[in-house]
Design a protein around this motif. Sequence first.
Motif, mmCIF file in Angstrom:
data_model
loop_
_atom_site.group_PDB
_atom_site.id
_atom_site.type_symbol
_atom_site.label_atom_id
_atom_site.label_comp_id
_atom_site.label_asym_id
_atom_site.label_seq_id
_atom_site.Cartn_x
_atom_site.Cartn_y
_atom_site.Cartn_z
ATOM 1 N N SER A 132 0.143 -6.849 -17.377
ATOM 2 C CA SER A 132 -0.124 -6.271 -16.055
ATOM 3 C C SER A 132 0.926 -5.255 -15.622
ATOM 4 O O SER A 132 1.015 -4.934 -14.444
ATOM 5 C CB SER A 132 -0.188 -7.384 -15.006
ATOM 6 N N SER A 133 1.736 -4.783 -16.568
ATOM 7 C CA SER A 133 2.786 -3.858 -16.128
ATOM 8 C C SER A 133 2.985 -2.744 -17.140
ATOM 9 O O SER A 133 2.479 -2.810 -18.265
ATOM 10 C CB SER A 133 4.089 -4.631 -15.928
ATOM 11 N N SER A 134 3.713 -1.714 -16.742
ATOM 12 C CA SER A 134 3.961 -0.587 -17.629
ATOM 13 C C SER A 134 5.015 -0.950 -18.675
ATOM 14 O O SER A 134 4.813 -0.776 -19.872
ATOM 15 C CB SER A 134 4.420 0.619 -16.807
ATOM 16 N N ASN A 135 6.165 -1.446 -18.227
ATOM 17 C CA ASN A 135 7.224 -1.869 -19.151
ATOM 18 C C ASN A 135 7.833 -3.174 -18.666
ATOM 19 O O ASN A 135 7.971 -3.374 -17.460
ATOM 20 C CB ASN A 135 8.358 -0.831 -19.202
ATOM 21 N N GLU A 180 0.829 -1.210 0.000
ATOM 22 C CA GLU A 180 0.000 0.000 0.000
ATOM 23 C C GLU A 180 0.864 1.261 0.000
ATOM 24 O O GLU A 180 1.899 1.320 0.641
ATOM 25 C CB GLU A 180 -0.911 0.031 1.232
ATOM 26 N N GLY A 181 0.420 2.246 -0.749
ATOM 27 C CA GLY A 181 1.066 3.557 -0.696
ATOM 28 C C GLY A 181 2.245 3.731 -1.642
ATOM 29 O O GLY A 181 2.916 4.755 -1.623
ATOM 30 N N TYR A 182 2.511 2.753 -2.480
ATOM 31 C CA TYR A 182 3.607 2.897 -3.439
ATOM 32 C C TYR A 182 3.032 3.167 -4.832
ATOM 33 O O TYR A 182 2.062 2.535 -5.239
ATOM 34 C CB TYR A 182 4.470 1.637 -3.470
ATOM 35 N N SER A 183 3.627 4.101 -5.558
ATOM 36 C CA SER A 183 3.063 4.452 -6.864
ATOM 37 C C SER A 183 3.997 4.170 -8.035
ATOM 38 O O SER A 183 3.568 4.039 -9.172
ATOM 39 C CB SER A 183 2.650 5.928 -6.867
ATOM 40 N N ARG A 184 5.318 4.108 -7.767
ATOM 41 C CA ARG A 184 6.260 3.764 -8.848
ATOM 42 C C ARG A 184 7.132 2.611 -8.374
ATOM 43 O O ARG A 184 8.023 2.796 -7.545
ATOM 44 C CB ARG A 184 7.145 4.972 -9.200
ATOM 45 N N VAL A 185 6.861 1.440 -8.906
ATOM 46 C CA VAL A 185 7.505 0.245 -8.371
ATOM 47 C C VAL A 185 8.317 -0.457 -9.449
ATOM 48 O O VAL A 185 7.880 -0.571 -10.600
ATOM 49 C CB VAL A 185 6.446 -0.730 -7.799
ATOM 50 N N LEU A 186 9.501 -0.896 -9.073
ATOM 51 C CA LEU A 186 10.322 -1.727 -9.957
ATOM 52 C C LEU A 186 10.316 -3.152 -9.403
ATOM 53 O O LEU A 186 10.738 -3.375 -8.262
ATOM 54 C CB LEU A 186 11.757 -1.198 -10.025
ATOM 55 N N CYS A 187 9.823 -4.086 -10.204
ATOM 56 C CA CYS A 187 9.793 -5.487 -9.788
ATOM 57 C C CYS A 187 10.884 -6.251 -10.534
ATOM 58 O O CYS A 187 10.947 -6.182 -11.766
ATOM 59 C CB CYS A 187 8.440 -6.112 -10.098
ATOM 60 N N VAL A 188 11.712 -6.955 -9.778
ATOM 61 C CA VAL A 188 12.807 -7.691 -10.406
ATOM 62 C C VAL A 188 12.644 -9.173 -10.090
ATOM 63 O O VAL A 188 12.648 -9.568 -8.921
ATOM 64 C CB VAL A 188 14.178 -7.203 -9.880
ATOM 65 N N ASP A 199 -3.462 0.673 -9.888
ATOM 66 C CA ASP A 199 -3.029 1.782 -10.738
ATOM 67 C C ASP A 199 -1.639 2.326 -10.417
ATOM 68 O O ASP A 199 -1.350 3.487 -10.693
ATOM 69 C CB ASP A 199 -4.050 2.937 -10.704
ATOM 70 N N ALA A 200 -0.790 1.487 -9.849
ATOM 71 C CA ALA A 200 0.597 1.917 -9.652
ATOM 72 C C ALA A 200 1.334 1.782 -10.989
ATOM 73 O O ALA A 200 0.941 0.999 -11.858
ATOM 74 C CB ALA A 200 1.264 1.051 -8.598
ATOM 75 N N PHE A 201 2.390 2.554 -11.161
ATOM 76 C CA PHE A 201 3.261 2.424 -12.326
ATOM 77 C C PHE A 201 4.231 1.292 -12.004
ATOM 78 O O PHE A 201 4.970 1.355 -11.024
ATOM 79 C CB PHE A 201 3.994 3.754 -12.548
ATOM 80 N N VAL A 202 4.207 0.234 -12.810
ATOM 81 C CA VAL A 202 5.033 -0.940 -12.493
ATOM 82 C C VAL A 202 5.969 -1.286 -13.643
ATOM 83 O O VAL A 202 5.535 -1.662 -14.724
ATOM 84 C CB VAL A 202 4.153 -2.182 -12.188
ATOM 85 N N ASP A 203 7.255 -1.120 -13.408
ATOM 86 C CA ASP A 203 8.262 -1.613 -14.346
ATOM 87 C C ASP A 203 8.712 -2.995 -13.868
ATOM 88 O O ASP A 203 8.853 -3.217 -12.660
ATOM 89 C CB ASP A 203 9.491 -0.688 -14.361
ATOM 90 N N VAL A 204 8.929 -3.882 -14.827
ATOM 91 C CA VAL A 204 9.333 -5.236 -14.443
ATOM 92 C C VAL A 204 10.600 -5.626 -15.197
ATOM 93 O O VAL A 204 10.699 -5.408 -16.412
ATOM 94 C CB VAL A 204 8.218 -6.264 -14.754
#
Lengths: 276, 462
Positions: free
Chosen positions: A148-151, A96-104, A124-129
């Motif tokens: 399911s992700s932005s990039n 909760e509370g995160y808006s720009r997340v990088l998932c590795v 609706d978070a921005f998620v780079d993977v």
Amino acid sequence: MFEIMDKKKIGPEIVQMVIKAPLIAKKAMPGQFIMLRVDEHGERIPLTIAGYDRAAGSITIIFQVVGYTTNDLAQLDPGDHIKDFAGPLGMPSKLEGYSRVLCVGGGVGIAPLFPQIKYLNDKDAFVDVIIGARSAECLILRDEISKSSSNVYIATDDGSLGHKGFVTDVAKDLIEKGNNYDLVIAIGPLVMMKAVSQLTKEYDIHTIVSMNPIMVDGTGMCGGCRVTVGGETLYACVDGPEFDGHLVDFDEAIRRQQMYKKEEQIEHDCKVGRGR
Amino acid sequence: MSIGSKKTPMRVQDPQIRKNNFQEVSLGYTLEEAIKEAKRCIQCKKPRCVGGCPVNINIPKFIDHIAKGEIEKAASVIKETNNLPAVCGRVCPQEEQCEARCILGIKGEPVAIGRLERFAADYTMNLPEGDFVDPISNGIKVGVVGSGPASLAAATDLAKYGYEVHVFEAFHEPGGVLIYGIPEFRLPKGMVKKEIDGLKKLGVQIHTNIIIGKTITVDELLKEGYKAVFIGSGAGLPRFMNIPGENLNGVYSANEYLTRINLMGAYEFPVNHTPVKTGQRIAVVGGGNVAMDAARCALRLGAQEVRIVYRRSHEEMPARREEVHHAGEEGIVFDILTNPVEIIGEDGWVKGLRCVRMELGEPDASGRRRPEAIQGSEFTMETDIVIIAIGTSPNPLITAATKGLDVNDWGGIIVEGETGATTREMVYAGGDAVTGSATVILAMGAGKKAAAAIHKRLSENN
């Protein structure tokens, strides 16, 4: 007994199974795990949940055949049953509370990362993977993650797809380019999570890692899953499995993972008909 | 009638043989031996032994039946108040309870009540069922959390009162500590299974692989129509010493070590796939029954040298005398008045245990003399495996997931003494989850009390 509803081979030695477990499916959250035992002689092993469908009452698990138990499990087919399947265990991810997340995600660690990607994307978070593996054929869930992700960025050891090299190279590049991530989630081999955590520490980005140590019960009873976090001994099963990557003693975790290497060899010899 | 001053001895496996197997150490009485021992009982008008039993078994009555050769009647008398006689006859500390109060104990040895209880249970276990009366169901659902001694006792009594009882067990096998903790050589798992089968015949439904607090919450049970819930989730959280080196490879909690061996059957690895580390030299820290169990398991797994490391003296050891005696016979070495200060490692694996010698000072809060370190007495014992058996705490998994269920400083569920009622309406608790690690029979006593209180309360409501 828990019925296997579906089974798919999604990579070399990588199997995806959908298990009928309505009670667990009702409760499961990203980051949690289940304990399973294939048959009455089986070992109890933890597997992080790779997906849940509350309506269908099912839990998805993805595993790589790395030892005796995963090999036994891989022999089963739809319609077959797993003897024991319990959960959901551990604490859900704190997303909760995160808006720009990088998932590795690395290797089969991409699987438990997927529910989190989906959850964040739905919020609706921005998620780079970034997903990485030995080679292109080992990169699982690519299509699902793309949706399911932005990039999506890719790294392979052999360069068969995407960047030739480590996921950390790609992560460093993205961070350097000015992506102001407020959270990094890294799930994969211990050495990968250690490397990602070292990198993000330099940039002071909060980083969550998911530990998958040896466990017997998964409910806080055995203490086998002890992890040192910020100098304190915690139990991955009840306090985790996710911890602050900047505080985890990875070298200890890597060492503890080796505890039963010798016994695994004995089992292996047994299986192939050598030894006792 | 001549009364011998000593108990009729019970046959045991030879120490040199039994230290290499997991079969039961004590072999039990024959019919003749049991009758002989039962005849030692003088049938006191005011039997003191009964007051020493946490579940108030009518001891003189069942012993009288044995003396007359009426073994089935004896078993029925025991089962009026104790549904796990084969278990209790083996693991109860009778020397502190019923037998401690036996009048014969003043001049000689008390009647071997525990051995007779075990005999009656074992003798009748394989006989065909008698005139078993199925309790009439009242259709009211009651949930029982956990399936150890407290829960099994509560479930039995609730079923007999007529409730529809559902037991929820986190593991794949019911029995709690009777299954995962106490080793085969002290309490054969087959016995436990048979006693649990008896419970199923009473109509109790046992659901394994359900973790209350995770899979289902207590609140959901109450919402889904359970009129009361009994929590007997035990003291499953292992304590460590907080000394350097505890996370080295080769350090176990006794819980993990025993669970691997007992529940998962690691002593038959690789037939059973759960491994357990074996070593040449093993140090077990602690002086309770669990420490004895772990040490004796280690010996049976082939260790050359097993040491019990305990900071007080023999007199203060909480383990049963019989267990300490059996361990000694098997060749376990006792390092008493010795306290570990550090676990020494090499390449990440246990190499030694650094200890300090202790001496006893003034009595502490527990009434036992406080151990104090002797300056400059530190030494290192070589060891490959260290097993920490210094006690357990209640598992916070359920209490953390149940709002309004209050616990004390060390995690024990707070209950009203006589009833087991918790701070949550219609939620009761008993056993180690309340008291911290104690005995099987005390847990059973608490389970029975709570069952009676639940019945009283639900009867009032209707």
